[in-house]
Write a protein that holds these residues in place. Sequence first.
Motif: not given
Length: 130
Positions: A1-2, A6-8, A53-55
């Motif tokens: 999940m982590r 990170f990729l997203v 901000a989402a990132a």
Amino acid sequence: MRNILFLVAIYQAANGLFMLAFPDLWYQSVPDVTHTGPLNTHFVRDIGFGFLAAALSLALAARNGGAAAAIWPGAVFLGGHAMLHLAEMMLHGIAPFAGARDIATIVVPGLAPLAIALLARKNRLREART
């Protein structure tokens, strides 16, 4: 999940930086954006900050093992963006290639953090009951 978070986060940060640095090029480069109305450079940059901000929230959540407080802002923004695109696809229709492209580039990366956040919440609730 982590790793997914990170990729997203990297993908969304790249998009946000592109929007901030080169709004005109972003507007011309992203398929079908020109059909949404004329370019508003200020608005593109505002949205670029939303993607950044989402990132950041996803990167913080990934670094902290999916910390709930960190993941939700990014999950809400990106999930809302993805659901808006899905709703528009259903209401207005979309060509098969464009639909597949939007699913791959907007919907999946947008809903993945929301799914991870909901799954983590479900797991925390289950653990709290035991």
